[in-house]
Design an enzyme around this catalytic site. Structure first.
Site, short mmCIF file in Angstrom:
data_model
loop_
_atom_site.label_atom_id
_atom_site.label_comp_id
_atom_site.label_asym_id
_atom_site.label_seq_id
_atom_site.Cartn_x
_atom_site.Cartn_y
_atom_site.Cartn_z
N TYR A 101 6.97 -4.66 -6.25
CA TYR A 101 6.09 -4.25 -5.17
C TYR A 101 5.80 -5.42 -4.25
CZ TYR A 101 3.31 -1.04 -2.64
OH TYR A 101 2.86 -0.26 -1.61
N ARG A 154 3.51 2.68 8.82
CA ARG A 154 2.81 1.39 8.81
C ARG A 154 3.00 0.79 7.43
NH1 ARG A 154 -2.27 -0.24 6.37
NH2 ARG A 154 -0.57 -0.21 4.89
N LYS A 172 5.53 2.28 -5.50
CA LYS A 172 4.19 2.69 -5.93
C LYS A 172 4.27 3.51 -7.22
CE LYS A 172 0.97 1.29 -3.33
NZ LYS A 172 -0.31 1.18 -2.80
N GLU A 243 0.75 7.53 1.55
CA GLU A 243 0.91 6.08 1.47
C GLU A 243 1.56 5.52 2.73
OE1 GLU A 243 -0.08 4.19 -1.21
OE2 GLU A 243 0.50 2.43 -0.06
N ASP A 244 0.95 4.52 3.31
CA ASP A 244 1.53 3.79 4.44
C ASP A 244 1.96 4.66 5.61
OD1 ASP A 244 0.93 1.48 3.19
OD2 ASP A 244 2.96 0.78 2.90
N ASP A 266 -4.02 6.18 -0.67
CA ASP A 266 -4.29 4.90 -1.33
C ASP A 266 -4.69 3.82 -0.34
OD1 ASP A 266 -4.31 3.10 -3.60
OD2 ASP A 266 -2.60 2.17 -2.60
N ASP A 267 -4.11 3.83 0.87
CA ASP A 267 -4.46 2.78 1.85
C ASP A 267 -5.93 2.85 2.22
OD1 ASP A 267 -1.71 1.94 2.24
OD2 ASP A 267 -1.48 3.92 3.12
N ASN A 406 -2.47 -8.57 4.64
CA ASN A 406 -1.23 -9.07 4.08
C ASN A 406 -0.07 -8.64 4.95
OD1 ASN A 406 -0.44 -6.42 3.01
ND2 ASN A 406 -2.13 -6.71 1.57
P1 NAI Z 1 -4.77 -0.96 11.15
O1 NAI Z 1 -3.66 -1.31 12.07
O2 NAI Z 1 -5.19 0.46 10.98
O3 NAI Z 1 -6.10 -1.78 11.64
C1 NAI Z 1 -6.11 -3.10 12.07
C2 NAI Z 1 -7.46 -3.38 12.71
O4 NAI Z 1 -7.53 -4.77 13.04
C3 NAI Z 1 -7.72 -2.61 13.99
O5 NAI Z 1 -9.04 -2.17 14.02
C4 NAI Z 1 -7.52 -3.67 15.08
O6 NAI Z 1 -8.28 -3.42 16.25
C5 NAI Z 1 -8.00 -4.90 14.37
N1 NAI Z 1 -7.48 -6.12 14.98
C6 NAI Z 1 -6.22 -6.41 15.35
N2 NAI Z 1 -6.15 -7.62 15.95
C7 NAI Z 1 -7.41 -8.10 15.92
C8 NAI Z 1 -7.99 -9.29 16.40
N3 NAI Z 1 -7.27 -10.22 17.02
N4 NAI Z 1 -9.32 -9.46 16.22
C9 NAI Z 1 -10.07 -8.52 15.61
N5 NAI Z 1 -9.57 -7.37 15.13
C10 NAI Z 1 -8.25 -7.16 15.30
O7 NAI Z 1 -4.41 -1.60 9.77
P2 NAI Z 1 -5.04 -1.28 8.34
O8 NAI Z 1 -4.31 -0.20 7.67
O9 NAI Z 1 -6.51 -1.10 8.49
O10 NAI Z 1 -4.70 -2.63 7.55
C11 NAI Z 1 -5.25 -3.86 7.98
C12 NAI Z 1 -4.80 -4.95 7.04
O11 NAI Z 1 -5.34 -4.74 5.77
C13 NAI Z 1 -3.27 -5.04 6.86
O12 NAI Z 1 -2.87 -6.38 6.94
C14 NAI Z 1 -3.05 -4.53 5.49
O13 NAI Z 1 -1.96 -5.18 4.89
C15 NAI Z 1 -4.33 -4.92 4.81
N6 NAI Z 1 -4.59 -4.09 3.66
C16 NAI Z 1 -4.93 -4.72 2.51
C17 NAI Z 1 -5.10 -4.02 1.36
C18 NAI Z 1 -5.53 -4.75 0.14
O14 NAI Z 1 -5.75 -5.91 0.15
N7 NAI Z 1 -5.67 -4.09 -0.97
C19 NAI Z 1 -4.85 -2.57 1.34
C20 NAI Z 1 -4.59 -1.98 2.64
C21 NAI Z 1 -4.45 -2.73 3.74
#
Ligand code: NAI
Length: 549
Positions: A101, A154, A172, A243-244, A266-267, A406
C-alpha cells in the site's frame, strides 16, 4: 503411481490446478496429491512446507532493487499462490504495508499501464451503462461481502489517475486480509472507469483506461446509481467501500447513499476516525477533553470536512450541542479562512463559517483563533513552517500538530521540524510513516495517522455481523477502541496509534467493539454470540494449505 481421476470432484488437475492461485500449493503438494491430481513431473521432486516456500520468496524480495519491484513481485505471487502471498503479508504486516500500500502503491498506480501483467478485480466502464449487473455477474465468487470501488479520481495525493487507480482497491482489500484476516474470497476490487482528466495518461499509448474526459455530474450520478442498484441485485447484503474518488464526488455520493445502503467512504470516514483516534490518545496524554479544544484545519476538502464532522459528533458525545461543537472548529483553505463573507463555500463548509474578518494569513489566524490543535489536510508540503509551529507553541505548552497530507513531500511539516520548533513539546502525527526522531536526548516515534488502523477492522466487523448500515457512530467507536490500544509506554514515546508490529491484535480488538455496537444498536443481521471476540476469532482467514485434495 499416478492415477488419472481426482478423488474430489470439481477440483482442477494438472497445469490447470497449478495456475489456480486459490488452490495452488506449488511445491507443497504432497506425493500422494501429485499422483492423484496429475501433477507428477509438473513440479520439481522436493516437497516443501509453506515455511520453506516463504524463505524462498523472502530471498527473491531481498535482491529486488526497490519497493516498486517488490510490489510487482508480490502481485505476481498473489496471482500464482494466494495462500503463500497472504502468509507472507500476515507474517510481518508492518514491513509489507508500505509495499502493498502507501507509498509504493502510489508509484504503482502512476505506472499501472506500464507494469500491468494480469487482470485482477473488475473494470466497470461507463461504456457498460445499461448492463452493469451483467458485468458484475462475470465475477466468479458469489458471496461478496465488501466491494472496494474507485474511479481513480483522486489517488492518494497524486490527483486523477483514471483507470490506473485500480491499484488502490486491490491494495485496500489485500489489507483487509493482511491486517484483519478477512477472508479474501469475499472481497472484490472494482475500478469504475469514467475516463480521466489526466492529459499525460490520455496521451500515454500504454494507458489502459477509456480515453475520454469524465462525464458531467448528472451523468456520473446516473451511472453510479445503476452501479449501486446492480450491486444490491447481484451481491445482496454487500457493503460498498468508496475509495479515492474526486473530493466533491466523494462527499456528495456518501451523503446520498450512507442512509440508504450499506456503504462507507474510507477517505472521509476512515480518515476522520483515525485522526480522532490520534487526537483522543494525544488528549489522554494531556489529560484534557476534546470538547474544551479549539481546532484549526489547513485544508477543507473531503478529508478535512470528514474529520471536522466526526469531531463534532465526538464532542456531542462529551455533552456539547451540535452548534457548540461546530463553533470549536475552523477551517482555512486555498482561499483563506472559511468565514461567512466567503461566496465560494459548499453547504458542508458553511457549517464552519464562524464570524471573523477575512484572512489569508495562517499565522495571523492562529494568533487570532488560538487553537490548541492544528490539522493539515491541504496537500501543501511545508505549509506548517517555523512561524506556524512557533505560533502554536507560544499558545500551547504542548500543541497538537497533525500534518496528514501525503505522500511524504506533501506533509505540512516533518516530525523533526515539529519537535525542533516546539522544543520537543509537540504531540505530532503525520499521514505517512516517518522514521524515529532524536531530539534533546529523547527518542520520538512519530505516529502515522494511517487509515489502516480503522478500515480493515470495519471490514472485519462487516464480514462477521453483516450489518444493514455503516454509521458515523461506528467510526467513533473504532477511534475510541484504537486509542485504547496504545499503551502508557508507547504514549511516553510520542506514539499516538497502536504499534504496527501488533496490528492484527489491534484490528481484532477494534472490530470486536464495532461489531458489539452493531449488535447493541440493531444493525447486525446475524444472531449475537455470547462472546463476540472469540466468535470473530473463529471466523478469521488463516493462510494455511488446509484444502484437502
Ligand atoms: P482535497 O483535494 O479534497 O482537499 C484539499 C484541500 O486543501 C482543499 O480544501 C484546498 O482548498 C486546500 N488547499 C490546497 N492548497 C492550499 C493552500 N495552499 N493553502 C491552504 N489550503 C489549501 O483533498 P483531501 O481528500 O481532503 O486530502 C487532503 C490531503 O489529506 C491529501 O494529501 C491526502 O493524501 C491526505 N489524506 C490523509 C489521510 C491520512 O493521513 N490518513 C487520509 C486521507 C487523505
Amino acid at each position: 503411481m499416478q492415477t488419472t481421476q481426482p478423488i474430489t470432484k470439481n477440483v482442477p488437475t494438472g497445469m490447470e490446478l497449478l495456475t489456480d492461485p486459490k488452490l495452488n500449493k506449488g511445491t507443497a503438494f504432497t506425493e500422494e496429491e501429485r499422483a492423484r491430481l496429475g501433477l507428477v513431473g509438473l513440479l520439481p521432486d522436493s516437497i516443501e512446507d509453506i515455511d520453506r516456500q516463504l524463505e524462498r520468496v523472502r530471498g527473491h524480495l531481498a535482491i529486488k532493487p526497490n519497493d516498486l519491484e517488490r510490489y510487482i513481485h508480490l502481485i505476481g505471487l498473489a496471482d500464482r499462490n494466494e495462500t503463500l502471498f497472504f502468509k507472507l503479508l500476515m507474517s510481518d504486516p508492518k514491513y509489507f504495508l508500505p509495499i502493498v500500500y502507501d507509498p509504493t502503491v502510489g508509484e504503482a498506480c502512476l505506472k499501472f499501464g506500464h507494469i500491468y501483467r494480469r487482470p485482477r478485480g473488475l473494470y466497470v466502464s461507463i461504456h457498460h451503462k445499461g448492463r452493469v449487473a451483467e458485468v458484475l455477474r462475470n465475477w466468479q465468487a458469489k458471496d461478496v461481502r465488501t466491494i472496494c470501488v474507485s474511479t481513480g479520481g483522486r489517488i492518494l495525493g497524486l490527483g486523477d489517475l483514471g483507470a490506473n487507480g485500480m491499484g488502490i482497491p486491490i491494495g485496500k482489500l489485500q489489507l483487509y486480509t493482511a491486517c484483519a484476516a478477512v477472508p479474501p474470497d469475499c472481497l472484490l476490487p472494482i475500478l469504475l472507469d469514467i475516463g480521466t482528466t489526466n492529459q499525460n495518461l490520455l496521451a500515454d499509448p500504454l494507458y489502459l483506461g477509456i480515453r475520454q474526459q469524465p462525464p458531467p455530474t448528472e451523468a456520473l450520478d446516473e451511472f453510479v446509481d445503476e452501479f449501486v442498484r446492480a450491486v444490491q441485485e447481484v451481491f445482496p447484503g454487500c457493503c460498498i467501500h468508496f475509495e479515492d474518488w474526486k473530493g466533491t464526488d466523494a462527499i456528495r455520493l456518501l451523503a446520498k447513499y450512507k442512509d440508504r445502503i450499506l456503504c462507507y467512504n474510507d477517505d472521509i470516514q476512515g480518515t476522520a476516525s483515525v485522526a480522532l483516534a490520534g487526537l483522543l490518545t494525544a488528549l489522554q496524554i494531556l489529560g484534557a477533553k476534546l470538547r474544551d479544544q479549539g481546532i484549526l484545519f489547513l485544508g477543507a476538502g473531503s478529508a478535512g470536512l470528514g474529520i471536522a464532522d466526526l469531531l463534532v459528533s465526538a464532542m456531542q458525545h462529551e455533552g456539547l450541542t451540535r452548534e457548540e461543537a461546530a463553533a470549536r472548529i475552523s477551517l482555512f483553505d486555498i482561499n483563506g479562512l472559511i468565514e461567512p463573507s466567503r461566496k465560494d463555500l459548499s453547504l458542508s463548509q458553511q457549517v464552519y463559517a464562524h464570524p471573523h474578518a477575512p484572512s489569508k494569513d495562517l499565522v495571523a489566524t492562529i494568533q487570532s483563533l488560538k487553537p490548541s490543535i492544528l490539522i493539515g489536510v491541504s496537500t501543501v508540503g511545508g505549509a506548517f513552517n517555523e512561524r506556524v509551529v512557533r505560533a502554536m507553541s507560544k499558545l500551547n505548552k504542548q500543541p497538537i500538530i497533525f500534518a496528514l497530507s501525503n505522500p511524504t513531500d506533501k506533509a505540512e511539516c516533518t516530525p523533526e521540524q515539529a519537535y525542533t520548533w516546539s522544543n520537543g513539546q509537540a504531540l505530532y502525527a503525520a499521514g505517512v510513516q516517518f522514521p524515529e526522531v532524536k531530539f534533546n536526548g529523547q527518542t520520538f516515534h512519530p505516529g502515522q495517522a494511517n487509515n489502516v488502523y480503522i478500515f480493515p477492522a470495519i471490514g472485519l466487523s462487516i464480514y462477521v455481523a453483516r450489518p444493514t448500515r455503516i454509521t458515523d457512530e461506528m467510526f467513533l467507536v473504532a477511534a475510541q477502541a484504537s486509542a485504547e490500544q496504545v499503551t502508557q509506554e508507547e504514549r511516553s514515546h510520542g506514539m499516538l496509534f497502536p504499534s504496527q508490529s501488533d496490528i492484527q491484535q489491534a484490528e481484532f480488538a477494534i472490530a470486536t467493539r464495532v461489531a458489539e455496537y452493531m449488535f447493541d444498536h440493531g444493525f447486525a443481521t446475524v444472531k449475537r454470540p455470547s462472546d463476540v471476540r472469540s466468535w470473530i476469532e473463529g471466523q478469521l482467514y488463516r493462510p494455511h494449505y488446509t484444502v484437502e485434495f
